[in-house]
Design an enzyme around this catalytic site. Structure first.
Site, PDB file in Angstrom:
ATOM      1  N   GLU A 166       4.982  -4.854   7.216  1.00 29.92           N
ATOM      2  CA  GLU A 166       4.282  -3.728   7.847  1.00 29.92           C
ATOM      3  C   GLU A 166       4.781  -3.446   9.252  1.00 29.92           C
ATOM      4  OE1 GLU A 166       2.841  -6.228   6.200  1.00 29.92           O
ATOM      5  OE2 GLU A 166       1.272  -5.459   4.875  1.00 29.92           O
ATOM      6  N   GLY A 189       0.767  -4.835   1.120  1.00 27.25           N
ATOM      7  CA  GLY A 189      -0.457  -4.901   0.319  1.00 27.25           C
ATOM      8  C   GLY A 189      -0.240  -5.543  -1.042  1.00 27.25           C
ATOM      9  N   GLU A 192      -0.463  -9.143  -0.359  1.00 25.67           N
ATOM     10  CA  GLU A 192      -1.870  -9.440  -0.051  1.00 25.67           C
ATOM     11  C   GLU A 192      -2.731  -9.433  -1.309  1.00 25.67           C
ATOM     12  OE1 GLU A 192      -1.724  -6.314   2.923  1.00 25.67           O
ATOM     13  OE2 GLU A 192      -2.475  -7.734   4.413  1.00 25.67           O
ATOM     14  N   ALA A 251       0.874  -1.166   0.000  1.00 22.03           N
ATOM     15  CA  ALA A 251       0.000   0.000   0.000  1.00 22.03           C
ATOM     16  C   ALA A 251       0.914   1.219   0.000  1.00 22.03           C
ATOM     17  CB  ALA A 251      -0.891  -0.031   1.234  1.00 22.03           C
TER      18      ALA A 251
HETATM   19  N1  DAK Z   1       4.712   3.194  -0.811  1.00 23.86           N
HETATM   20  C1  DAK Z   1       5.115   4.331  -1.394  1.00 23.86           C
HETATM   21  N2  DAK Z   1       6.250   4.466  -2.096  1.00 23.86           N
HETATM   22  C2  DAK Z   1       7.040   3.363  -2.194  1.00 23.86           C
HETATM   23  C3  DAK Z   1       6.681   2.125  -1.598  1.00 23.86           C
HETATM   24  C4  DAK Z   1       5.455   2.052  -0.868  1.00 23.86           C
HETATM   25  N3  DAK Z   1       4.989   0.921  -0.306  1.00 23.86           N
HETATM   26  N4  DAK Z   1       7.670   1.235  -1.859  1.00 23.86           N
HETATM   27  C5  DAK Z   1       8.597   1.899  -2.607  1.00 23.86           C
HETATM   28  N5  DAK Z   1       8.224   3.178  -2.797  1.00 23.86           N
HETATM   29  C6  DAK Z   1       8.941   4.221  -3.546  1.00 23.86           C
HETATM   30  C7  DAK Z   1      10.154   4.702  -2.754  1.00 23.86           C
HETATM   31  O1  DAK Z   1       9.798   5.650  -1.779  1.00 23.86           O
HETATM   32  C8  DAK Z   1      10.996   5.307  -3.862  1.00 23.86           C
HETATM   33  O2  DAK Z   1      10.475   6.592  -4.196  1.00 23.86           O
HETATM   34  P1  DAK Z   1      11.471   7.848  -4.476  1.00 23.86           P
HETATM   35  O3  DAK Z   1      12.282   7.993  -3.246  1.00 23.86           O
HETATM   36  O4  DAK Z   1      12.288   7.411  -5.668  1.00 23.86           O
HETATM   37  O5  DAK Z   1      10.516   8.979  -4.745  1.00 23.86           O
HETATM   38  C9  DAK Z   1      10.717   4.383  -5.045  1.00 23.86           C
HETATM   39  O6  DAK Z   1       9.492   3.708  -4.741  1.00 23.86           O
HETATM   40  C10 DAK Z   1      11.808   3.339  -5.248  1.00 23.86           C
HETATM   41  O7  DAK Z   1      12.007   2.665  -4.013  1.00 23.86           O
HETATM   42  P2  DAK Z   1      13.464   2.490  -3.329  1.00 23.86           P
HETATM   43  O8  DAK Z   1      14.352   3.609  -3.715  1.00 23.86           O
HETATM   44  O9  DAK Z   1      13.217   2.236  -1.876  1.00 23.86           O
HETATM   45  O10 DAK Z   1      13.952   1.148  -4.080  1.00 23.86           O
HETATM   46  P3  DAK Z   1      14.895   0.000  -3.506  1.00 23.86           P
HETATM   47  O11 DAK Z   1      15.166  -0.894  -4.670  1.00 23.86           O
HETATM   48  O12 DAK Z   1      16.046   0.584  -2.744  1.00 23.86           O
HETATM   49  O13 DAK Z   1      13.994  -0.795  -2.432  1.00 23.86           O
HETATM   50  C11 DAK Z   1      11.925  -1.848  -1.613  1.00 23.86           C
HETATM   51  C12 DAK Z   1      12.813  -1.457  -2.863  1.00 23.86           C
HETATM   52  C13 DAK Z   1      10.627  -2.401  -2.162  1.00 23.86           C
HETATM   53  C14 DAK Z   1      12.647  -2.935  -0.814  1.00 23.86           C
HETATM   54  C15 DAK Z   1      11.727  -0.583  -0.717  1.00 23.86           C
HETATM   55  O14 DAK Z   1      11.210   0.461  -1.543  1.00 23.86           O
HETATM   56  C16 DAK Z   1      10.772  -0.822   0.401  1.00 23.86           C
HETATM   57  O15 DAK Z   1      11.123  -1.380   1.440  1.00 23.86           O
HETATM   58  N6  DAK Z   1       9.503  -0.345   0.231  1.00 23.86           N
HETATM   59  C17 DAK Z   1       8.505  -0.412   1.266  1.00 23.86           C
HETATM   60  C18 DAK Z   1       8.003  -1.809   1.383  1.00 23.86           C
HETATM   61  C19 DAK Z   1       6.945  -1.896   2.458  1.00 23.86           C
HETATM   62  O16 DAK Z   1       7.165  -1.548   3.620  1.00 23.86           O
HETATM   63  N7  DAK Z   1       5.777  -2.369   2.059  1.00 23.86           N
HETATM   64  C20 DAK Z   1       4.653  -2.456   2.920  1.00 23.86           C
HETATM   65  C21 DAK Z   1       3.885  -1.205   2.777  1.00 23.86           C
HETATM   66  S1  DAK Z   1       2.700  -1.089   4.059  1.00 23.86           S
HETATM   67  C22 DAK Z   1      -3.992  -1.573   6.751  1.00 23.86           C
HETATM   68  C23 DAK Z   1      -4.196  -1.897   5.465  1.00 23.86           C
HETATM   69  C24 DAK Z   1      -3.159  -2.164   4.647  1.00 23.86           C
HETATM   70  C25 DAK Z   1      -1.898  -2.097   5.107  1.00 23.86           C
HETATM   71  C26 DAK Z   1      -1.665  -1.771   6.417  1.00 23.86           C
HETATM   72  C27 DAK Z   1      -2.698  -1.499   7.239  1.00 23.86           C
HETATM   73  N8  DAK Z   1      -5.086  -1.283   7.639  1.00 23.86           N
HETATM   74  C28 DAK Z   1      -6.447  -1.351   7.097  1.00 23.86           C
HETATM   75  C29 DAK Z   1      -4.841  -0.921   8.997  1.00 23.86           C
HETATM   76  C30 DAK Z   1      -0.858  -2.345   4.213  1.00 23.86           C
HETATM   77  C31 DAK Z   1       0.320  -1.814   4.460  1.00 23.86           C
HETATM   78  C32 DAK Z   1       1.378  -1.918   3.517  1.00 23.86           C
HETATM   79  O17 DAK Z   1       1.306  -2.497   2.464  1.00 23.86           O
END
Ligand code: DAK
Length: 257
Positions: free
Chosen positions: A131, A108, A111, A64
């Site tokens: 998360e 997400g 998921e 997400a």
């Molecule tokens: N959201 C927004 N932007 C994202 C992103 C994300 N999930 N993942 C990557 N990006 C963006 C980065 O910020 C970066 O943007 P710029 O800085 O270039 O503007 C660009 O994509 C490239 O990413 P990186 O520079 O970080 O690339 P790397 O190859 O170094 O790393 C990575 C890739 C996928 C390992 C890293 O980007 C990363 O760790 N991303 C976050 C992964 C993550 O934490 N995913 C989970 C997201 S939380 C809920 C409902 C749903 C959810 C929670 C609660 N409720 C109803 C309560 C769901 C939550 C999630 O999914």
């Protein structure tokens, strides 16, 4: 303006591409609404028998969109029915959906892949529920679908440590149906989707509904459901055609009825 979701029709297969490469295909409302609209259109199209959802070579979807939801408060998430309002459209379609995953499927993104009927993974795929690192938890089915797919031990490990699973581990654990070399992922997935879509549409839908029933019921209830649906399949013209074609040693011509 860039379209965040692209759609194509290949024969009887509807292809949905998530297209936010600058953000690792992070899922915001615009993306998820557009996926829902694509699913609506393919569902309504009698010619389509199977759908494929994919991302790009780096990411299926890295979760997400963190920027989009970081300032949400409880009341906003509750009142707007965050996740349920639009994400579950993939789950409710009666036609099969294959997730073709290359690169990251995190949070997400993992998921959403699990909401599909099966996952075909490139050998580059990485799955995770990270998360907990963000001070939150999976909210689109990760705590429920992951244990059903890979068992409690691995699901706990992934959700609590945030470690990623590679394609080989994901296949061994049962999360993934097939591993495909990355440069052939889409082609091979589209071939499998075309195979499915070449069968009788009502039978495709019956099988999907019946396999899914295995998750929602006891074995006896599931077997009863299967038997009832199986009996009803004798009402199909396509059943008569399929069996007649076998006996007559020719290819069946299904009419989707
Ligand atoms: N959201 C927004 N932007 C994202 C992103 C994300 N999930 N993942 C990557 N990006 C963006 C980065 O910020 C970066 O943007 P710029 O800085 O270039 O503007 C660009 O994509 C490239 O990413 P990186 O520079 O970080 O690339 P790397 O190859 O170094 O790393 C990575 C890739 C996928 C390992 C890293 O980007 C990363 O760790 N991303 C976050 C992964 C993550 O934490 N995913 C989970 C997201 S939380 C809920 C409902 C749903 C959810 C929670 C609660 N409720 C109803 C309560 C769901 C939550 C999630 O999914």
């Amino acid at each position: 303006m860039t379209q965040v979701v692209l759609t194509e029709i290949h024969g009887k297969v509807g292809l949905i591409r998530i297209n936010r490469p600058e953000a690792m295909n992070a899922l915001n409302n615009e993306v998820v609404d557009a996926i829902g609209a694509a699913v609506d259109a393919f569902e309504a199209d009698e010619n389509i028998g199977c759908m494929v959802i994919t991302g790009n070579e780096k990411a299926f979807a890295a979760g997400a969109d963190i920027g989009f939801m970081k300032d949400f408060d409880y009341m906003h998430a509750y009142k707007t029915d965050f996740i349920t309002r639009n994400w579950e459209r993939i789950k409710t379609t009666r036609k099969p959906v294959i997730a073709a995953v290359a690169g990251f499927a995190l949070g997400g993104g993992c998921e959403m892949a699990m909401m599909c009927d099966m996952i075909f993974a490139a050998d580059t795929a990485k799955f995770g529920q990270p998360e907990i690192r963000l001070g939150t938890m999976p909210g689109a089915g990760g705590t429920q679908r992951l244990p059903r797919a890979v068992g409690k031990a691995k699901a706990m490990d992934m959700c609590l440590t945030a470690r990623m699973m590679d394609a080989a581990e994901a296949e061994k654990a049962g999360l993934v149906a097939r591993i495909i070399p990355a440069d052939q992922l889409l082609e091979e997935t589209m071939k499998a989707a075309a195979t499915i879509a070449g069968y009788s549409l009502p039978v495709i839908m019956m099988i999907k509904e019946t396999v899914n029933r295995a998750y929602e019921s006891s074995l006896n209830e599931g077997l009863l459901f299967e038997r009832r649906v199986f009996h009803s399949a004798f009402a199909l013209e396509d059943q008569k055609e399929g069996m007649a074609a076998f006996v007559e040693k020719r290819k069946p011509v299904f009419k989707n009825r």
